[in-house]
Design an enzyme around this catalytic site. Structure first.
Site, mmCIF file in Angstrom:
data_model
loop_
_atom_site.group_PDB
_atom_site.id
_atom_site.type_symbol
_atom_site.label_atom_id
_atom_site.label_comp_id
_atom_site.label_asym_id
_atom_site.label_seq_id
_atom_site.Cartn_x
_atom_site.Cartn_y
_atom_site.Cartn_z
ATOM 1 N N CYS A 160 12.110 -2.358 34.742
ATOM 2 C CA CYS A 160 10.753 -1.904 34.402
ATOM 3 C C CYS A 160 9.708 -2.661 35.204
ATOM 4 O O CYS A 160 8.812 -2.050 35.821
ATOM 5 C CB CYS A 160 10.504 -2.064 32.906
ATOM 6 N N ARG A 189 18.963 -10.103 33.270
ATOM 7 C CA ARG A 189 19.857 -10.682 32.257
ATOM 8 C C ARG A 189 21.168 -9.913 32.196
ATOM 9 O O ARG A 189 22.220 -10.485 31.887
ATOM 10 C CB ARG A 189 19.149 -10.666 30.899
ATOM 11 N N GLU A 244 1.071 -2.427 29.712
ATOM 12 C CA GLU A 244 1.325 -3.619 30.509
ATOM 13 C C GLU A 244 0.130 -3.999 31.379
ATOM 14 O O GLU A 244 -0.488 -3.147 32.011
ATOM 15 C CB GLU A 244 2.562 -3.429 31.384
#
Length: 216
Positions: free
Chosen positions: A144, A91, A81
Site C-alpha cells: 500500500c 513483514r 493517508e
C-alpha cells in the site's frame, strides 16, 4: 469530461477478497458531479508490478484525480493517508513471493511525499454523515505504501494530475468474522463513503484546518 482513476488491490495474505477492490469496482464508468467519469482497476498486490500497472493506467486514462485504496485489516475506520515514505520493508511476502527489506522504492527519490487530497475536509465530511474516518500518519511499509509513493512520485512530474492520494479501509464483515475482535465496515457504507469522498475532492479547493494529529 475529466477522469478520476480509482484502484483497489487483489486479495493477499490468504484472504479470498480484498475490500478495496470490492468497493472500487462499484464505481466503474460512474459520473461524479456530472463533470468527471470514474475508471477503476485492480492492482496486483506485488512490489514493482503494482507500480508498473499503475503507470500504464495513468498513461492510458490521463486522469485528473487518482485515489488508490487498500485493505488495512484491524483498523476501525477509513484512514485517509497523509504521507508516503520511500521504503519497502515487508513483514510478509507479497503475492509474487517478494519480501524486500529496507529497500528504497525510488533510488535517490525524496524521503517522502504528502497526499494532495483535501484529507481533513474528507474526514470532516465523512464524520458528518456518521461514517468513521481519521487522518492516518502512516501507510505502513508494505505494498500500500509502495503504490502510494509510486503514485505521488509520478504525480510530482506530471502536472495533469491535480490531486492524488491513498485511503485504507477496514475488513468487510465476511472477513472480520474470521479475525475475532477486528472491526469491519459494510460494502454499502464504504460505497457511500467513497461517493462522498470523491465529491469532497471535487468541491473542496483547499483543505480545512482541523486538528487531526496524534500524540504518539
Amino acid at each position: 469530461m475529466s477522469t478520476i482513476l480509482l484502484t483497489g488491490f487483489a486479495p493477499f495474505n490468504q484472504e479470498t477478497i480484498n475490500p478495496s477492490w470490492e468497493v472500487v469496482r462499484r464505481f466503474d464508468d460512474q459520473k461524479i458531479q456530472a463533470s468527471h467519469t470514474v475508471k477503476v482497476a485492480e492492482l496486483a498486490c506485488e512490489f514493482g508490478t503494482s507500480i508498473t500497472q499503475l503507470q500504464q493506467l495513468l498513461e492510458l486514462h490521463q486522469p485528473e484525480f487518482v485515489i488508490c485504496v487498500g485493505q488495512a485489516g484491524g483498523r476501525p475506520d477509513l484512514s485517509i493517508e497523509r504521507v508516503a515514505i520511500n521504503v519497502d520493508d515487508a513483514r510478509i511476502p507479497d503475492n509474487g513471493g517478494a519480501q524486500p527489506i529496507d529497500q528504497a522504492i525510488v533510488e535517490d527519490g525524496p524521503a517522502a511525499y504528502f497526499s494532495s487530497l483535501p484529507i481533513k475536509a474528507i474526514v470532516q465530511a465523512l464524520r458528518t454523515q456518521g461514517i468513521p474516518a481519521s487522518v492516518s500518519q502512516t501507510a505502513g511499509t508494505y505494498v500500500c505504501n509502495h503504490i502510494f509513493y509510486g503514485l505521488m512520485h509520478y504525480a510530482d512530474t506530471h502536472p495533469g494530475i491535480k490531486r492524488a492520494g491513498f485511503v485504507h479501509i477496514p475488513y468487510l464483515p465476511d472477513q472480520a468474522c474470521h479475525h475475532p475482535g477486528s472491526a469491519s465496515m459494510s460494502l454499502e457504507t464504504l460505497e457511500s463513503a467513497f461517493r462522498l469522498l470523491l465529491e469532497t475532492c471535487l468541491l473542496q479547493n483547499q483543505d480545512i484546518r482541523l486538528s487531526a494529529g496524534t500524540i504518539c
